[in-house]
Design a protein around this motif. Structure first.
Motif, mmCIF file in Angstrom:
data_model
loop_
_atom_site.group_PDB
_atom_site.id
_atom_site.type_symbol
_atom_site.label_atom_id
_atom_site.label_comp_id
_atom_site.label_asym_id
_atom_site.label_seq_id
_atom_site.Cartn_x
_atom_site.Cartn_y
_atom_site.Cartn_z
ATOM 1 N N ASP A 139 5.890 0.847 0.273
ATOM 2 C CA ASP A 139 4.867 1.802 -0.157
ATOM 3 C C ASP A 139 3.551 1.630 0.587
ATOM 4 O O ASP A 139 2.650 2.456 0.448
ATOM 5 N N GLY A 140 3.411 0.509 1.303
ATOM 6 C CA GLY A 140 2.134 0.253 1.957
ATOM 7 C C GLY A 140 1.049 -0.131 0.967
ATOM 8 O O GLY A 140 -0.118 0.156 1.179
ATOM 9 N N THR A 141 1.422 -0.760 -0.142
ATOM 10 C CA THR A 141 0.427 -1.213 -1.118
ATOM 11 C C THR A 141 0.373 -2.734 -1.095
ATOM 12 O O THR A 141 1.236 -3.371 -0.508
ATOM 13 N N HIS A 142 -0.633 -3.294 -1.742
ATOM 14 C CA HIS A 142 -0.820 -4.738 -1.609
ATOM 15 C C HIS A 142 0.082 -5.514 -2.563
ATOM 16 O O HIS A 142 0.015 -5.316 -3.767
ATOM 17 N N PRO A 143 0.935 -6.410 -2.023
ATOM 18 C CA PRO A 143 1.881 -7.128 -2.887
ATOM 19 C C PRO A 143 1.237 -8.245 -3.697
ATOM 20 O O PRO A 143 1.906 -8.842 -4.540
ATOM 21 N N LEU A 144 -0.033 -8.560 -3.458
ATOM 22 C CA LEU A 144 -0.660 -9.675 -4.176
ATOM 23 C C LEU A 144 -1.824 -9.221 -5.042
ATOM 24 O O LEU A 144 -2.632 -10.017 -5.485
ATOM 25 N N ASN A 145 -1.931 -7.927 -5.270
ATOM 26 C CA ASN A 145 -3.024 -7.402 -6.088
ATOM 27 C C ASN A 145 -2.415 -6.618 -7.237
ATOM 28 O O ASN A 145 -1.769 -5.597 -7.023
ATOM 29 N N GLU A 146 -2.615 -7.116 -8.469
ATOM 30 C CA GLU A 146 -1.890 -6.507 -9.585
ATOM 31 C C GLU A 146 -2.446 -5.150 -9.973
ATOM 32 O O GLU A 146 -1.831 -4.431 -10.744
ATOM 33 N N VAL A 147 -3.631 -4.796 -9.473
ATOM 34 C CA VAL A 147 -4.108 -3.446 -9.770
ATOM 35 C C VAL A 147 -3.899 -2.525 -8.567
ATOM 36 O O VAL A 147 -4.462 -1.446 -8.515
ATOM 37 N N HIS A 148 -3.079 -2.966 -7.614
ATOM 38 C CA HIS A 148 -2.810 -2.089 -6.488
ATOM 39 C C HIS A 148 -1.314 -1.887 -6.339
ATOM 40 O O HIS A 148 -0.550 -2.853 -6.318
ATOM 41 N N GLY A 149 -0.902 -0.648 -6.287
ATOM 42 C CA GLY A 149 0.506 -0.328 -6.155
ATOM 43 C C GLY A 149 0.652 1.171 -6.117
ATOM 44 O O GLY A 149 -0.328 1.894 -6.279
ATOM 45 N N ASN A 150 1.869 1.620 -5.884
ATOM 46 C CA ASN A 150 2.107 3.051 -5.940
ATOM 47 C C ASN A 150 1.684 3.552 -7.318
ATOM 48 O O ASN A 150 2.183 3.055 -8.331
ATOM 49 N N PRO A 151 0.749 4.519 -7.393
ATOM 50 C CA PRO A 151 0.178 4.882 -8.691
ATOM 51 C C PRO A 151 1.246 5.240 -9.735
ATOM 52 O O PRO A 151 1.145 4.815 -10.876
ATOM 53 N N TRP A 152 2.238 5.995 -9.337
ATOM 54 C CA TRP A 152 3.223 6.459 -10.303
ATOM 55 C C TRP A 152 4.051 5.288 -10.835
ATOM 56 O O TRP A 152 4.249 5.148 -12.041
#
Lengths: 365, 195, 438
Positions: B133-146
């Motif tokens: 997804d191109g999101t950060h794997p070590l940031n719990e508030v960052h990810g694919n929004p859905w």
């Protein structure tokens, strides 16, 4: 026979601010709200007020931890997000509620326009409302900078740099004036601690004070005059303001709160940005990809990208003046005309906000 | 001279310095949003340079760990490379350096090779999916929004339910409070009129 | 044998007799299913007895029911220490309320003359049994603390084993005596329920709370007006009752779910030592970066020339970033003629920092609004958002010994000559005087 000037000033004020209506009967027991197909528009202002309340509460909570310095701002926001109990929830609520509030404020203004709610004797209410819209945008703009991450600072930089662009249209002797205005807003030639301090002061002290003044006037005059009729014909049905209308207001607030809570709990605002943009601002590095303002600035941002700058200045000036002068410009326009104008504006805003990026790429190739 | 080294640190553009840009390019295209080296590396500007988490700034101890990590050719070796972050180290642990270098030709296979079991930031989205997804794997508030929304909704469903209940009860109570008040005021108004 | 009777036989007997008895009572005398109210005979003491008793016992009963119906969720709630303490305190308070109420009721039965005629032996039996049961409950709560928590793993499975017709007494067999007695008491109360005033439990007029009021009046204008007023008062009272109930429920739910966390928002978050150290490290680094930035700024205020790079480090493919005298980013390239080219990297459109990678046609890109700038001239591509060229930055090249080899002013006028032979040993500086001259 003509009235004396003093008398006509007095008449003007009492008809605009009929304080004699400040009693139980006019304000509560006998007050009625028209019911017609545009009635939904009556609730948007209350909703905006609700979100403003949320902003004040969550904002005060964030103030307990936020530190407005270039070296600490980003870390303090991270601290709130990752370590403080419920910190992420409160911060996300502040972010989501900001967007909702701006949406409601814009929608409220457009429906008021469509319902010709600015007509005599509500000119003051309308002007106070337009000022509130502007202050709300100022809230959004100043608040956006405070996390001091890449997108915040770079977007602010771009936003402020557009002031410079005005300079090219001024006569030579004044052309430096635009830059001076920007530097004054920034507090320094480049965005830095001075800017952060200023924006922080604006966001948490000055703008709230301004809002409480204007909002007080706005709400008072709304309550004194009651709801405007809104449509051409006298509405067939009316409902009691108290308890029926106000109850619907509260119910809407309840639903709005639920939606806001679920979003803030489940969908972190940060996840809507590419993560390199969330890193602390690096004054000396290159600007990362994907910098753009918040969605509520798209309707000026994308045209600004596509059209010559002077077009934007002219249109913005006309639009602003037009908004303030609407009660007099559209004095004799019909409700139908107003609905057309408001729908056109709403259509433009929706298209630019949703598809601005695609249009921009289509135009620019 | 201090300033000079500082400049070096501050001004390394990320695009120049990523060690294995194949993976970054893939993740960026697949996820549809810009990313930088901080997905797997300690520094957002990649491993080259003299900043923190970059090769130029390592202590002797860190250099030893770097060399150990460089030698971890087979999978299953716990490495603690100072230029990688937790996710980067875990990649080497999961698939080994040899396989990793092979995958440069097929960056799309990295997710499968790594496996979807690990979720380092415990946000409900596996690391491999965050890579896709191109999101950060070590940031719990960052990810694919859905995905993030669905996971959090499931995790907090009791809270949401209770709040919905509280809101409903509160509104019900409020409505009766208003109705009661309205009746009282109406009655007192009627009394005033009749008197 | 005895325990088998007390924990299996008695419960089933009690349940069976209770069901059969209630059905029998309802069929035999449907209007006799009451508590045989004595409110008309004596009201004052009754209020001080009946209300505390009923409030208390309903709360207690609800507590028992919850632990029985949703043991899992209850258990997890009870693992929150402050919640467990609250529940226990609430339970003990309610028990005391029950005892006080029952005491008043018992005393009233004994002392009020008017009541003596209607009082039967069964009433004393019931009241004594209830007092004993509540007292036992209090003993259990006091002696074997945190029952709200331990009961879910012991008593709940036992009762469920009875319900599912596979009795399992293993958990209750070794329970302390007060607990066993408390359970036996419960079955006994259930057993006598159909034959005493306790039968009123099955006919509680809950719907009275919510139905609209009815009032029978003689019709004449004065009476009518009175009736209307009374009706409004009653109706609004009903509204207020519901309002209190709704708002109270919301308040309780919110305070359980939200308020404690809101309180903890302001507390110092409990962090792991490592986390705290990492956080401090990050913060310290940010402070250092800020300090270093300020050092750069100071240097630019004071120094006449600032080192950018050795000529050998420069090339024409990727520019080297540096900070110019105005604290703006700049880019240094090496041209084909071997002369350095220094450009401001601040986009002339809206001030983004331009990228340093040179494309095939010798241009660098501003990522914000896609303007391409020629690195030789600084000019933007036609049609780009940026209109003005990137500023040139004045420089001087000095050889190993520090003597001046070549210069270029911000306007582009060059002096000197760069000898290819010594070029690699030369260094590049930006110059304040030449910058100001422009």
């Amino acid at each position: 026979m003509r009235n004396s000037p003093a008398q006509s000033v007095f008449d003007f004020i009492t008809s605009r601010l009929p304080l004699y209506k400040l009693n139980m009967k006019d304000m509560v027991t006998e007050k009625e709200v028209p019911v017609h197909r545009m009635s939904w528009g009556y609730y948007l202002g209350g909703l905006a007020l609700f979100f403003f309340g949320i902003q004040v509460l969550t904002g005060m909570m964030l103030l307990f931890y936020y530190e407005p310095t270039v070296s600490e701002a980003h870390e303090s926001v991270e601290y709130i997000t990752h370590f403080v109990t419920m910190g992420a929830l409160i911060r996300n609520m502040h972010a989501w509620s900001a967007s909702f509030m701006i949406f409601c404020v814009i929608a409220h203004m457009l429906t008021a326009l469509a319902m010709k709610a600015f007509a005599k004797p509500r000119e003051m209410t309308w002007i106070a409302g337009v000022l509130l819209v502007m202050v709300t945008f100022a809230f959004g703009f100043t608040g956006y900078l405070l996390p001091w991450n890449q997108i915040a600072v770079n977007a602010t930089k771009v936003g402020l740099a557009s002031i410079d662009q005005v300079g090219q249209y001024l006569p030579d002797a004044l052309s430096h004036l635009a830059e001076e205005v920007r530097v004054t807003i920034q507090g320094a030639p480049a965005i830095g601690q001075a800017t952060l301090s200023r924006f922080f002061a604006l966001h948490v002290v000055i703008l709230p004070l301004i809002v409480s003044g204007i909002l007080g006037l706005h709400l008072l005059s709304v309550q004194l005059h009651g709801m405007s009729q809104g449509v051409e014909d006298k509405p067939k049905r009316k409902e009691k303001f108290f308890p029926f209308f106000i109850l619907k207001d509260f119910k809407e607030w309840g639903i709005a709160f639920l939606i806001l809570f679920v979003l803030a709990l489940c969908l972190p605002f940060d996840s809507l940005f590419p993560y390199p943009l969330l890193e602390p601002y690096n004054a000396l590095g290159s600007t990362p990809d994907g910098i753009k303002p918040e969605w509520y600035f798209f309707f000026v941002y994308y045209p600004m990208e596509m059209l010559p700058f002077w077009v934007i200045i002219v249109v913005m000036t006309i639009a602003t003046l037009g908004l303030f002068a609407a009660p007099w410009i559209f004095r004799n326009s019909s409700h139908k005309t107003m609905r057309w104008i408001a729908s056109a504006v709403a259509g433009y805003m929706i298209i630019m906000t949703l598809f601005g990026e695609q249009i921009y790429h289509a135009v620019k190739g | 001279m201090r300033q000079i080294s500082l400049l070096l640190v501050l001004l390394t553009g990320w695009s120049a310095a990523s060690a294995y840009p194949e993976f970054q390019r893939f993740s960026q295209e697949h996820g549809g949003q810009p990313i930088n080296c901080a997905m797997c590396h300690a520094s957002g500007d990649g491993p080259e340079g003299a900043g923190r988490g970059q090769i130029g700034s390592l202590t002797p101890d860190e250099l030893n760990r770097l060399n150990a990590a460089r030698g971890a050719f087979a999978a299953g070796v716990l490495v603690e490379s100072p230029i990688l972050n937790e996710f980067g180290n875990k990649i080497i642990y999961q698939i080994g350096k040899t396989r990793f270098l092979e995958l440069r030709a097929h960056p799309e296979q990295l997710a499968d090779a790594y496996g979807f079991a690990s979720d380092l930031d415990v946000d409900g989205i596996p690391d491999a999916q965050e890579y896709l997804d191109g999101t950060h794997p070590l940031n719990e508030v960052h990810g694919n929004p859905w995905r993030l929304f669905l996971h959090n909704l499931a995790a907090y469903k009791l809270h949401v339910f209770m709040l919905a209940l509280a809101t409903a009860a509160g509104l019900w109570g409020l409505s009766h409070l208003l109705f009661g008040l309205a009746q009282r005021t109406r009655a007192s108004a009627a009394n005033h009129n009749s008197n | 044998m005895l325990e088998l009777f007390a924990f299996v036989g008695l419960p089933y007997m009690a349940i069976l007799i209770c069901i059969v008895g209630v059905v029998w009572r309802l069929r035999k005398d449907p209007y006799g299913v009451t508590s045989l109210s004595s409110q008309f005979l004596e009201g004052k003491q009754l209020r001080w007895g009946s209300l505390p008793w009923h409030f208390g016992i309903l709360l207690i009963f609800a507590g028992h029911l919850v632990a029985f119906l949703i043991p899992g969720m209850w258990q997890s709630l009870m693992s929150v220490p402050w919640l467990l303490v609250s529940v226990e305190v609430l339970g003990i308070a309610a028990t005391l309320l029950c005892l006080i109420g029952l005491g008043v009721l018992f005393f009233r039965r004994l002392t009020t003359g008017k009541l003596q005629k209607t009082t039967k032996l069964a009433d004393f039996v019931v009241t004594s049994l209830l007092i004993a049961q509540v007292a036992l409950g209090l003993m259990v709560a006091g002696g074997y603390r945190w029952g709200a928590s331990w009961s879910t793993g012991t008593l709940t499975p036992y009762v469920w084993s009875l319900v599912t017709l596979s009795p399992d007494v293993s958990v209750v067999r070794d329970m302390p005596l007060p607990i066993q007695l408390h359970m036996t008491g419960a079955w006994l109360i259930l057993l006598i329920l159909p034959f005493t005033r306790l039968i009123h439990m099955v006919s509680v007029p809950i719907h009275y709370l919510f139905r609209s009021p009815q009032k029978v009046v003689w019709s004449n204008p004065r009476r009518h007006e009175q009736a209307v007023t009374a009706r409004v008062t009653q109706e609004s009272r009903r509204h207020f009752l519901k309002a209190a109930f709704g708002l109270g429920t919301a308040g309780v739910l919110l305070s359980v779910g939200v308020l404690d966390k809101l309180g903890r928002f302001f507390q110092m978050p409990g962090m792991h030592k490592d986390e705290e150290a990492n956080l401090l490290e990050t913060r310290l680094r940010r402070l250092q970066l800020t300090a270093e930035e300020k050092e750069l700024e100071l240097e630019r205020m004071r120094a006449e020339e600032i080192f950018v790079a050795r000529l050998s480090e420069l090339n024409g493919q990727a520019g080297k970033y540096f900070i110019d005298y105005a604290m703006r980013p700049g880019l240094a390239f090496k041209g084909e003629d071997g002369w350095p080219m220094l450009l401001s990297a601040k986009c002339t459109h809206l001030g983004c920092t331009v990228g340093n990678q040179v494309d095939a046609s010798g241009r660098i890109l501003c990522p914000c609004h896609v303007s391409y700038f020629d690195i030789k001239t600084g000019m933007p591509n036609p049609g780009a958002p940026a209109k003005a060229p990137l500023d040139k930055i004045a420089w001087v090249v000095r050889d190993q010994n520090g003597s001046e080899v070549a210069t270029e002013s911000a306007r582009g006028s060059r002096t000197g000559r760069i000898d290819v032979a010594i070029a690699d040993t030369c260094s590049l500086y930006i110059v304040k005087s030449l910058t100001l001259e422009a």
